[in-house]
Design a protein around this motif. Structure first.
Motif, short mmCIF file in Angstrom:
data_model
loop_
_atom_site.label_atom_id
_atom_site.label_comp_id
_atom_site.label_asym_id
_atom_site.label_seq_id
_atom_site.Cartn_x
_atom_site.Cartn_y
_atom_site.Cartn_z
N UNK A 190 32.49 31.30 45.55
CA UNK A 190 32.47 32.73 45.29
C UNK A 190 33.70 33.42 45.86
N UNK A 191 34.15 32.97 47.03
CA UNK A 191 35.35 33.56 47.63
C UNK A 191 36.59 33.27 46.79
N UNK A 192 36.67 32.05 46.24
CA UNK A 192 37.80 31.73 45.36
C UNK A 192 37.76 32.56 44.08
N UNK A 193 36.57 32.79 43.55
CA UNK A 193 36.44 33.65 42.36
C UNK A 193 36.89 35.07 42.68
N UNK A 194 36.45 35.58 43.82
CA UNK A 194 36.83 36.94 44.20
C UNK A 194 38.33 37.04 44.43
N UNK A 195 38.92 36.01 45.02
CA UNK A 195 40.37 36.01 45.26
C UNK A 195 41.14 35.99 43.94
N UNK A 196 40.67 35.20 42.98
CA UNK A 196 41.34 35.15 41.68
C UNK A 196 41.24 36.48 40.95
N UNK A 197 40.08 37.12 41.02
CA UNK A 197 39.91 38.43 40.38
C UNK A 197 40.80 39.47 41.06
N UNK A 198 40.83 39.44 42.39
CA UNK A 198 41.67 40.39 43.12
C UNK A 198 43.14 40.19 42.80
N UNK A 199 43.56 38.94 42.67
CA UNK A 199 44.95 38.66 42.31
C UNK A 199 45.26 39.17 40.90
N UNK A 200 44.33 39.00 39.98
CA UNK A 200 44.52 39.50 38.63
C UNK A 200 44.64 41.02 38.60
N UNK A 201 43.81 41.70 39.38
CA UNK A 201 43.89 43.16 39.46
C UNK A 201 45.22 43.56 40.08
N UNK A 202 45.65 42.82 41.10
CA UNK A 202 46.95 43.10 41.73
C UNK A 202 48.09 42.97 40.71
N UNK A 203 48.02 41.92 39.87
CA UNK A 203 49.07 41.74 38.86
C UNK A 203 49.07 42.86 37.83
N UNK A 204 47.90 43.37 37.49
CA UNK A 204 47.82 44.45 36.51
C UNK A 204 48.36 45.75 37.10
N UNK A 205 48.00 46.03 38.35
CA UNK A 205 48.37 47.30 38.97
C UNK A 205 49.85 47.33 39.36
N UNK A 206 50.36 46.21 39.87
CA UNK A 206 51.74 46.17 40.39
C UNK A 206 52.78 46.21 39.30
#
Length: 72
Positions: free
Chosen positions: A56-72
């Motif tokens: 679950x932590x790896x899933x959350x990290x991947x989602x957070x990274x995807x959001x970071x890529x979209x926002x940045x």
């Protein structure tokens, strides 16, 4: 309008692989929690729970990274 088909295929391929990997990780997490519930009487539940939380932590990290890529 000119479409770069190679770039489109590359994005599609990477998206497909990442989606399957995330769904697989989430499935492993849910399975680990289910095994933790079924093995609480026989022991070994802590290892299953730890593995599930790691998935679950790896899933959350991947989602957070995807959001970071979209926002940045």
């Amino acid at each position: 309008m000119n479409i770069d088909w190679a770039a489109l295929a590359s994005v599609f391929g990477v998206s497909l692989v990442i989606t399957v990997a995330l769904v697989g990780l989430f499935t492993l997490g849910v399975t680990g929690l289910a095994k933790q519930v079924s093995t609480t009487r026989g022991g070994g539940g802590a290892l299953a729970r730890t593995g599930a939380y790691a998935c679950f932590a790896l899933c959350a990290a991947a989602v957070a990274y995807g959001i970071y890529l979209i926002v940045a």
